[in-house]
Scaffold this motif. Sequence first.
Motif: not given
Lengths: 560, 210
Positions: A500-503
């Motif tokens: 997943y995207f780190a954010r």
Amino acid sequence: MSATILLLEVSIILSFVFVILFFMYYKYLTVKTEMDNIADENNYYDSSSYFREKRKGTGALSTSAFVLTDSKSIGLRYLMTSLVFFFIAGTFGVIMRVSLIEPTPTLFAHREVLYDILTTEHSILMIYMWAVGSAFGLAYYLLPTFLKVKNDRYGNISSWAYWIYLLGGVFILLSRTSTRWYYYPPLALQLNPYGAGAMNWLAVIGMEMIFIGIAIASITVIRMIIFDRGQDVPMTKMPLFAWGVLFTLIMFLASAPFMMAALVMLFYDFFNPIFFTGVNGSSPISFAELFWVWGHPIVYIAILPQFGLIYEIIPKFTGKKVFSYSSGVFALGLLMPLSELVWGHHLLNSGLGLAWGLFFTTASFAVTVPSAITVFNYIATMWSAEKIRLTVPMLFVINGIFDFIIGGITGVMQSMLVINEEVHGTYWVTGHFHFIFMGITTGIAFAAIYMIWPSLTSGRKYDQRLANWHFTLTAIGSFVMSIGWTVGGFLGMPRYVSGYFARFQVYQDIAIAGGVIIGIGQLFFLANLIKSLLEEPSTSPSNVLEDVYKLPSPGAVGGE
Amino acid sequence: MVEKEKKSIRGAAYGIIIILLIALSLTFVLSAPTQTAGGLTDPSNLPVKGYMNITLWADAAGWDTNHGPVNPTLYIPLDYMVNFTVIEEDGLPHTLTINKGPKEDSATLTLLTTGQITQIIGHKSHASYEFFEPGVYTYWCTVHPTTMVGQVIVNSTASNSTANSSASLCNCVHSNNNEFNKISSLLPLQSLVEMAKANINNQVMTTMVL
């Protein structure tokens, strides 16, 4: 090794296998004939019912359930296998959560396809083997007493259906497929040895077998409800659980043929790709449509029997009758046709066009009406009671209603054409159905299992403390996990991927915490089961849930 | 007494069977055949002849070296450990994926994932890789495969020379617009020069080795 020797060895092994199988069948037949004779002498229609009633301990979790073919034994088979598959698929789910501890795959680094396999196995096994399996188990187990069935017939057919169904589930597990539970063709037709599924063909066969098994079982159960009821149980006074099962199975028989046909066509596409691959004007979307005609009703199949069960469980803890029997039947019945009309909301982003989109959105909104009737019926039943005993099964029911309200509202939101653009394919969807599946499907199944505990364990009580821990951890864990997904999904966190995207780190961390809490909670159930089975029997092997026509006196409630 | 003990064992057996089946199915599923980067993964104990650093700015319009030419061709000597530094430029998700030959083969290796290249502008992420086989590689971003795609040319003989690592990465991709652009670059004395003629889509039309 030369081919001749290989052939020789294979044929010798095969003949040994067949000799053993024949011997087993011969032994079975001998015992069966003997049992039939004894049952016949005692004026019993079938031997299984006779032995179940005469021999002590056969109603419990034991291997004899796999030999006897009366409804109770078949229900026990379904319950036992569904619990096994629940634990297997649940472990897959927890492993998946743990593997998402960092944005980039760590546990499955460079082997990301393992995540795809786990997510596929988790979804298929949970839906078909746990949700449907536990519903069938409870239906087979409870309905004969609910309906005062005199002639427990077609046990052999039910038994065959069970074995076909079980073998299908094992095939799904053995196939290690990664096609997701919807089998979309370009991926489902992959036959490469790596990644997208070495044995997708086996997954297709397994799924078809599950369908055949469920279809046969559905017909026998519908037959039991309609024709085999006792004389003093008219249709209009049937327990609501029987209504729920009846509607569910009619819904199944009305929608499953689409998927069964689609699977056959998919299997044909392995050899001659003409149906779904895009040649000659064919389209993968047509498979998606065929799938979702079935795929939406299945999610109702997983909750309708449990809705009926809630109607049976609540009066046992309040001492009052269900607030409105007729509106309960009406709402359950209304869910049946509506569920067949809303399948398109799974494909709102697939170019069905605005008119169809609006139709499916409106139809999905209409589903709130029967759902709301059902929920308000529960609340009114609890409201009209002077006192509610809050032991574990009732806590599961209340938590289920609470989770269903959240899951239902998020579900109606996401089927809106506009919001669907935002949340399609995100964890919002995962959060939505885990609220419902954890709260209703799993929670109510466990509530029912706790209520019939003395019968399942031939007269033992469950440990209250362990059961409380099981409930607490399951409820908290499923809420934490699903709320993390729902919020993260609304912000755009894509689902079904191994990273997943780190954010989105914080939402994934919340979900991981919830998933691990659920996993630990189920260990308490297992511990409880083993602990009480190791104890001496301390109560009568009857249970309150099966005695539907008598409301309990205060203080004698539940299976404790 | 015997009957009682039998029942207890049977009860415990159900729990043990569940645990056993969980372990079995987990082992079975987790041992599924997976293809790991299709032979691109570095074998162990590779000789490292030198190190070089390459910094790329990740932009959806194309990889660039600090607003330099877009999608530069990277020249890398054989058996050199390359330390890639990717700097996020536009706040969009990107990956750094390499493959021997053209892209979108089944055998690819993603050096930096969307998770590692965070969508925080200016964030630096690092990955190292040693090209142990000579040839033409492709590097691209799987999110923007049409715009962010370039070539890596791994030179088999240059590693023998006294090549300065930074010199091997020559910025000799010239502009398509200026046909009179002179190619000038600092090369090691004895090195293999590969000239590639590319069309406007960065597809190599002809190559020649001098």
